[in-house]
Design a protein around this motif. Structure first.
Motif, PDB file in Angstrom:
ATOM      1  N   GLU A  57       0.862  -1.149   0.270  1.00  0.00           N
ATOM      2  CA  GLU A  57       0.668  -0.183   0.082  1.00  0.00           C
ATOM      3  C   GLU A  57       0.735   1.278   0.384  1.00  0.00           C
ATOM      4  O   GLU A  57       1.527   0.806   0.773  1.00  0.00           O
ATOM      5  N   PHE A  58       0.394   2.387  -1.033  1.00  0.00           N
ATOM      6  CA  PHE A  58       1.396   3.327  -0.784  1.00  0.00           C
ATOM      7  C   PHE A  58       0.016   4.357  -0.392  1.00  0.00           C
ATOM      8  O   PHE A  58      -0.625   5.250  -1.006  1.00  0.00           O
ATOM      9  N   SER A  59       0.419   5.055   0.705  1.00  0.00           N
ATOM     10  CA  SER A  59      -0.488   5.821   1.718  1.00  0.00           C
ATOM     11  C   SER A  59      -0.458   7.123   1.167  1.00  0.00           C
ATOM     12  O   SER A  59       0.526   8.168   2.127  1.00  0.00           O
ATOM     13  N   ARG A  60      -0.898   7.695   0.306  1.00  0.00           N
ATOM     14  CA  ARG A  60      -0.650   9.007   0.097  1.00  0.00           C
ATOM     15  C   ARG A  60      -1.467  10.084  -0.223  1.00  0.00           C
ATOM     16  O   ARG A  60      -2.497   9.373  -0.525  1.00  0.00           O
ATOM     17  N   PRO A  61      -1.613  10.959   0.066  1.00  0.00           N
ATOM     18  CA  PRO A  61      -2.713  12.004   0.241  1.00  0.00           C
ATOM     19  C   PRO A  61      -3.428  12.779  -0.578  1.00  0.00           C
ATOM     20  O   PRO A  61      -2.841  11.859  -1.942  1.00  0.00           O
ATOM     21  N   GLY A  62      -4.570  13.305  -1.059  1.00  0.00           N
ATOM     22  CA  GLY A  62      -5.564  13.295  -2.251  1.00  0.00           C
ATOM     23  C   GLY A  62      -5.172  14.134  -2.881  1.00  0.00           C
ATOM     24  O   GLY A  62      -5.549  14.002  -4.072  1.00  0.00           O
ATOM     25  N   ASN A  63      -4.730  14.891  -2.877  1.00  0.00           N
ATOM     26  CA  ASN A  63      -4.042  16.341  -3.155  1.00  0.00           C
ATOM     27  C   ASN A  63      -2.811  15.487  -4.102  1.00  0.00           C
ATOM     28  O   ASN A  63      -2.512  16.718  -4.760  1.00  0.00           O
ATOM     29  N   GLU A  64      -2.305  14.760  -4.167  1.00  0.00           N
ATOM     30  CA  GLU A  64      -1.211  14.210  -4.353  1.00  0.00           C
ATOM     31  C   GLU A  64      -1.197  13.106  -5.797  1.00  0.00           C
ATOM     32  O   GLU A  64      -2.247  12.671  -5.486  1.00  0.00           O
ATOM     33  N   THR A  65      -0.644  13.167  -7.263  1.00  0.00           N
ATOM     34  CA  THR A  65      -0.736  11.793  -7.957  1.00  0.00           C
ATOM     35  C   THR A  65       0.643  11.311  -7.462  1.00  0.00           C
ATOM     36  O   THR A  65       1.659  11.297  -7.335  1.00  0.00           O
ATOM     37  N   THR A  66       0.165   9.923  -7.847  1.00  0.00           N
ATOM     38  CA  THR A  66       1.221   8.946  -7.577  1.00  0.00           C
ATOM     39  C   THR A  66       1.662   8.202  -9.330  1.00  0.00           C
ATOM     40  O   THR A  66       0.286   7.582  -9.266  1.00  0.00           O
ATOM     41  N   ARG A  67       3.039   8.419  -9.090  1.00  0.00           N
ATOM     42  CA  ARG A  67       3.481   7.494 -10.010  1.00  0.00           C
ATOM     43  C   ARG A  67       3.739   5.900 -10.271  1.00  0.00           C
ATOM     44  O   ARG A  67       4.794   5.986  -9.357  1.00  0.00           O
ATOM     45  N   HIS A 104       4.293  -5.960 -21.333  1.00  0.00           N
ATOM     46  CA  HIS A 104       5.606  -6.098 -21.305  1.00  0.00           C
ATOM     47  C   HIS A 104       6.422  -4.834 -19.732  1.00  0.00           C
ATOM     48  O   HIS A 104       5.893  -5.288 -18.673  1.00  0.00           O
ATOM     49  N   ARG A 105       8.135  -5.661 -19.924  1.00  0.00           N
ATOM     50  CA  ARG A 105       8.216  -5.560 -18.475  1.00  0.00           C
ATOM     51  C   ARG A 105       8.419  -3.707 -18.157  1.00  0.00           C
ATOM     52  O   ARG A 105       8.702  -3.697 -16.953  1.00  0.00           O
ATOM     53  N   THR A 106       8.229  -2.809 -18.628  1.00  0.00           N
ATOM     54  CA  THR A 106       8.250  -1.485 -18.877  1.00  0.00           C
ATOM     55  C   THR A 106       6.583  -0.803 -18.718  1.00  0.00           C
ATOM     56  O   THR A 106       5.544  -1.336 -19.513  1.00  0.00           O
ATOM     57  N   SER A 107       5.839  -0.393 -17.851  1.00  0.00           N
ATOM     58  CA  SER A 107       4.479   0.179 -17.607  1.00  0.00           C
ATOM     59  C   SER A 107       4.462   1.413 -16.947  1.00  0.00           C
ATOM     60  O   SER A 107       5.658   0.860 -16.143  1.00  0.00           O
ATOM     61  N   VAL A 108       3.522   2.375 -17.151  1.00  0.00           N
ATOM     62  CA  VAL A 108       3.452   3.650 -15.805  1.00  0.00           C
ATOM     63  C   VAL A 108       2.426   3.375 -15.323  1.00  0.00           C
ATOM     64  O   VAL A 108       0.865   3.645 -16.526  1.00  0.00           O
ATOM     65  N   PHE A 109       1.626   3.746 -14.330  1.00  0.00           N
ATOM     66  CA  PHE A 109       0.536   4.273 -13.810  1.00  0.00           C
ATOM     67  C   PHE A 109       0.478   5.227 -13.168  1.00  0.00           C
ATOM     68  O   PHE A 109       1.851   5.956 -12.634  1.00  0.00           O
TER      69      PHE A 109
END
Ligand SMILES: *[C@@H]1O[C@H](CO)[C@@H](O)[C@H](O)[C@H]1NC(C)=O
Ligand SMILES: *[C@@H]1O[C@H](CO)[C@@H](O)[C@H](O)[C@H]1NC(C)=O
Ligand SMILES: *[C@@H]1O[C@H](CO)[C@@H](O)[C@H](O)[C@H]1NC(C)=O
Ligand SMILES: *[C@@H]1O[C@H](CO)[C@@H](O)[C@H](O)[C@H]1NC(C)=O
Length: 580
Positions: A57-67, A104-109
């Motif tokens: 789990e990556f707990s980041r605030p809702g006002n940030e984009t997580t890549r 693919h071994r590389t992907s970004v979300f």
């Protein structure tokens, strides 16, 4: 397809083994199943075996984009995706990404707020390894503005700040498109990214087509040079960098070369493009500066490759109308200067035929008046673009297009053809949070039916369809939104065509003949936020004291992302045969 010159390999190995530039970075390996992280960024190497179902789990605030950047995906290659996969969930527990054993071994979300990643494996005993890094930034505040859409015959692409050091946390996507019926030759004069045998940290990924879903040609890093070729005229190039060890990035020269036969012709509804391999022209005994069109002042626009853009209304282009078919013809020939010549007289007759249902490219080479070869294909190109206002006069050139939630978005789909007898009908149009359109979808139009209550249709004219809609909640939930529309192209005089049927609610077979469909993509749009929060800082593991965050350089050459997908027109065959 990919050749690394021996010198490149040598340099690479030397640098790697002596470790003079970077010690091998140690990465914390996640062997325990599942954990929760609050850090603003974190690399993770996940190693699991059989029968796992683990959630990180990556707990980041809702006002940030997580890549989330994946650079290694070693699952059981023979497993079925239904049993073995990596699934990404957003803060509302909705799936926004799935990686299968054959992905693919590389992907970004990307997503906003809290994110979790769940790894499922099947019962086969085998160590699986996944490397990923996540990082967060204030919504709309990327560390580096880079990437873009490039069209042309030849040029250079380099990493942001090249030949200076590349920024940290960069994710740059370039879409390169050369003329139709060409392929792309790439020559990397320098690649200098963090050295890692598996290219997990900073990497360049090359895809043979218009998106990162297209076949992966290669993933490159370290210090090397390389040359490679694509199979089509579209390439997607991705640069991803992390929080440490910033070197000089890369510099690549690209060149369009004819896909076959040493010469190629591409027609759009607006112009034709002729490309010659310089080696081929020189094998005929000529050089670029001896070639011209019918109007001898019209010279090649480029000498390597030798490329002509032939306008339909000048340079001696002859326009002919035969029934419904409009054709444009020009001739590429060598201007032999006075002297008695022992060289062959060579002419290339280039002709584009446009009619209500297709575009045909015809190219003849005549050598001493003998016709040697011809080629032809048929395509329609559709452009999808955003406009500022409801008069559809100024297209939005900014990319990503930043909007407020209350804004109205104006979209136009236009067939690139001067033919006045063409009608365009938008059969479907949907929004997706990623450019691969494999996540959740919000339909604005489905089967020709309106599916969004803010949707508004504008009168369409010859060859275009226009509509608007309100920026919907979807955009509040995802950092970027892309649109994909499928348009149907019909003959205006055909009363029974799909264009005249409108909304079809019941499942029905497509009626009408000569229907062409084309898909076009535009985006992304992002929500504008007034925010002065700086992008995340990379304090730890910064081994380079002299590193200064370079000014992000905007290299979006074409503000609006218009990925034009060429659709091969089946009717072309019919058309050609009937003309025989
Ligand atoms: C991923 O694997 C899990 C567990 O086997 C399965 O429930 C889920 O449907 C799979 N997802 C996809 C998209 O196949
Ligand atoms: C995000 O919200 C938190 C409070 O939840 C606030 O402290 C922080 O400054 C905000 N960050 C941005 C980028 O707006
Ligand atoms: C040239 O093009 C023609 C028609 O497209 C094809 O039949 C022929 O094989 C090509 N020749 C070469 C050398 O590629
Ligand atoms: C959006 O529009 C509503 C009324 O239509 C208005 O009350 C609100 O202030 C607007 N919000 C913004 C951010 O402009």
């Amino acid at each position: 397809m990919f050749n690394m010159p021996p010198l490149g390999i040598l340099t690479f190995l030397l640098l790697y083994s002596y470790g003079s530039l970077a010690q091998e970075r140690t990465v914390e390996v996640q062997t325990r199943c599942g954990a929760s992280f609050k850090d603003a960024y974190k690399p993770l190497q996940i190693q699991v075996n059989s029968d796992s179902d683990c959630t990180w789990e990556f707990s980041r605030p809702g006002n940030e984009t997580t890549r989330i950047v994946f650079s290694l995906l070693d699952l059981n290659p023979s497993a079925d995706c239904a049993q073995e996969n990596v699934t990404l969930y957003d803060e509302k527990q909705r799936v926004f990404g799935v990686l299968c054993p054959d992905s693919h071994r590389t992907s970004v979300f990307e997503t906003n707020g809290k994110t979790s990643l769940r790894v499922f494996t099947n019962s086969v005993a085998l160590q699986r390894t996944i490397y990923l890094m996540y990082y967060s930034f204030a919504i709309g505040k990327q560390a580096a503005v880079c990437g873009g859409n490039i069209k042309g015959y030849a040029g250079t692409i380099s990493s942001p700040s090249y030949p200076g050091r590349h920024p940290h946390f960069a994710y740059c996507v370039w879409h390169l498109e050369t003329p139709k019926n060409t392929r792309i030759e790439l020559t990397f004069t320098e690649i200098f990214l963090e050295i890692d045998l598996a290219c997990r940290f900073d990497f360049l990924a090359l895809y043979d087509g218009p998106t990162t879903d297209s076949p992966l040609i290669n993933v490159l890093c370290g210090r090397t040079v390389a040359t490679l070729e694509t199979s089509s005229n579209i390439l997607t190039l991705v640069l991803s960098t992390d929080y440490a060890n910033s070197y000089f990035g890369f510099n690549v020269n690209y060149l369009a070369l004819p896909r076959s036969n040493s010469s190629s012709l591409g027609c759009t509804g607006e112009e034709m493009t002729v490309v010659f391999d310089p080696a081929y022209v020189s094998s005929l005994g000529y050089s670029a500066n001896e070639l011209s069109l019918i109007d001898p002042t019209c010279r090649p626009q480029s000498s390597n490759p030798i490329a002509f853009t032939v306008p339909f209304d000048s340079c001696g282009t002859v326009r002919e109308v035969d029934g419904h078919v409009v054709s444009y013809t020009n001739i590429v020939s060598a201007t032999t200067a006075g002297v008695i010549t022992r060289r062959k007289q060579v002419q290339f007759i280039v002709k584009c035929e446009l009619d209500a249902s297709s575009v045909v490219e015809i190219m003849y080479k005549t050598e001493d008046d003998i016709i040697q070869e011809s080629q032809g294909t048929g395509n329609y190109d559709v452009d999808l673009s955003f406009y500022e206002t409801d008069d559809f006069t100024s297209p939005v050139l900014q990319s990503p297009y930043e909007i407020d939630l209350n804004d109205t978005i104006f979209l136009q789909a236009k067939v690139k053809s001067p033919d006045p007898e063409i009608t365009v009908f938008t059969e479907s149009c949907f929004a997706s949070p990623n450019a691969n359109f494999n996540g959740p979808a919000h339909y604005l139009i489905k089967n020709g039916c309106t599916n969004d209550n803010t949707y508004h249709d504008y009168p369409s004219g010859s060859g275009f369809a226009r509509f608007s809609f309100g920026a919907f909640k979807f955009i509040q939930e995802y950092p970027s939104v892309y649109f994909q529309c499928r348009v149907v192209i019909c003959d205006t005089n055909d009363g029974g065509s799909r264009c005249n049927q409108g909304c079809i609610t019941r499942k029905r077979r497509d009626l009408g003949t000569n229907i062409q469909k084309a898909t076009a993509v535009v985006g992304p749009i992002r929500l504008r936020r007034q925010s002065d929060v700086e992008p995340i800082e990379s304090e730890s593991e910064k081994r380079e004291e002299d590193f200064k965050q370079p000014e992000p350089r905007n290299i979006y050459l074409f503000g609006v992302l218009v990925l034009v997908v060429n659709v091969l027109i089946v009717a072309f065959v019919v058309l050609r045969n009937s003309r025989k």
